[in-house]
Design a protein around this motif. Structure first.
Motif, short mmCIF file in Angstrom:
data_model
loop_
_atom_site.label_atom_id
_atom_site.label_comp_id
_atom_site.label_asym_id
_atom_site.label_seq_id
_atom_site.Cartn_x
_atom_site.Cartn_y
_atom_site.Cartn_z
N ASP A 1 0.82 -1.21 0.00
CA ASP A 1 0.00 0.00 0.00
C ASP A 1 0.85 1.26 0.00
N SER A 2 2.13 1.13 0.37
CA SER A 2 3.02 2.30 0.43
C SER A 2 4.45 1.83 0.23
N TYR A 3 5.34 2.80 0.05
CA TYR A 3 6.76 2.50 -0.12
C TYR A 3 7.41 2.41 1.26
N ARG B 1 7.57 4.60 6.08
CA ARG B 1 6.57 4.50 5.02
C ARG B 1 6.30 5.86 4.36
N HIS B 2 6.14 5.83 3.04
CA HIS B 2 5.76 7.01 2.26
C HIS B 2 4.73 6.59 1.21
N ASN B 3 3.84 7.50 0.88
CA ASN B 3 2.89 7.24 -0.21
C ASN B 3 3.44 7.66 -1.56
N ASP B 4 4.56 8.38 -1.54
CA ASP B 4 5.14 8.92 -2.76
C ASP B 4 6.56 8.39 -2.92
N TRP B 5 6.87 7.82 -4.11
CA TRP B 5 8.20 7.23 -4.33
C TRP B 5 9.31 8.27 -4.29
N ARG C 1 3.31 1.26 -8.81
CA ARG C 1 2.86 0.84 -7.48
C ARG C 1 4.05 0.28 -6.71
N PRO C 2 4.03 0.36 -5.38
CA PRO C 2 5.13 -0.19 -4.58
C PRO C 2 5.25 -1.71 -4.78
#
Length: 289
Positions: A122-124, A141-145, A190-191
């Motif tokens: 769900d996240s990186y 955790r991050h939502n953006d790469w 996607r991660p």
């Protein structure tokens, strides 16, 4: 060859005697041996008196994540993991005999790595930090790469290199310029579940010609960073890449992006070994001055 306390620990926990121990190459970080253990047979042991005590615990987590993905990639089974004498960590693994690749081995490897990268999070990042070699690897955790790449990959290693005098402080300007362009450089993905330290020294083929991966630094990331690392030191055939691309095609322009991804392993190697790796980093970021 083995510390007495480590021999006793393994024998007691397995309720089996160690019949023989032969030193083997364990890389630049750990000591390693092939053991023959009563009732179990051959096993691979590595231990370290100087690394952080939880290093092997994190490795076990990574091996389990890779195995649970069920991609066909062979991952050594964990037999035991622990610490003796307060500061000697150890990891006892299934011993897998080294073999030769068959006609389809590289193709199979490429397809199975693509299957691994098709496992998405769900996240990186990861729910815990781990290690890349013997250096700590931050996995917040991050939502953006792009933010993950900057905050969890570039900045910790760059700070370490600056503090140890590997670079002049002026290099930060080129890195900051690069950071501002990354959203336009990285394609959206996607991660993906990554091995995290996949180079030619962290895989081999077993006696059936099947690929075996080990020594992971697992996290969920952009799959291109893993592919870029496979190019950095070589050891992967054209059949491997063709098979991967047939399953999960790569966006055009990867040839230009891969040197930016490889700043991460190059920074790690700069902090571990210095020398020419620092010059390679400088050569890549210089284009952003």
């Amino acid at each position: 060859m083995l510390p007495d306390s480590l021999q006793r620990e393994i024998a007691d926990k397995l309720d089996a005697s160690i019949e023989s121990a032969t030193r083997v190459s364990g890389g630049s970080i750990n000591e390693a041996a092939k053991l023959d253990i009563e009732k179990i047979g051959p096993a691979f042991l590595k231990w370290n008196r100087t690394a952080d005590p939880d290093m092997f615990e994190k490795e076990v987590t990574g091996l389990k994540l890779l195995r649970d993905a069920e991609t066909g990639l062979r991952v050594p089974d964990v037999i035991l993991q622990g610490t003796v004498d307060g500061n000697t960590g150890y990891l006892l693994l299934e011993f897998i005999e080294d073999g030769r690749p068959g006609i389809q081995s590289a193709q199979e490897f490429g397809e199975q790595l693509a299957a691994l990268h098709d496992h998405h999070g769900d996240s990186y990042g990861l729910d815990e930090d781990n290690y890349i070699g013997r250096l700590p690897q931050s996995n917040n955790r991050h939502n953006d790469w792009t933010n993950f790449f900057i905050d969890e990959r570039m900045e910790p290693q760059l700070r370490m290199a600056l503090e140890s005098g590997k670079f002049r402080s002026s290099i930060t300007g080129a890195f900051n310029n690069m950071y501002r362009e990354l959203d336009e450089i990285f394609p959206e993905e996607r991660p993906s579940l990554l091995h995290g330290d996949l180079w030619g020294g962290n895989y081999f083929y077993d006696t059936d010609g099947g690929p075996v991966i080990y020594d992971p630094a697992v996290y969920y990331g952009h799959r291109e960073i893993e592919l870029a690392f496979t190019h950095l030191f070589g050891g992967f055939s054209s059949a491997f890449y063709e098979a991967y691309d047939n399953v999960l095609p790569i966006e055009p322009g990867f040839g230009q992006r891969k040197e930016i991804y490889n700043l991460y392993p190059l920074l790690v190697h700069t902090n571990l070994f210095g020398g020419s790796y620092a010059r390679q980093v400088e050569g890549i970021v210089k284009q952003f001055e």
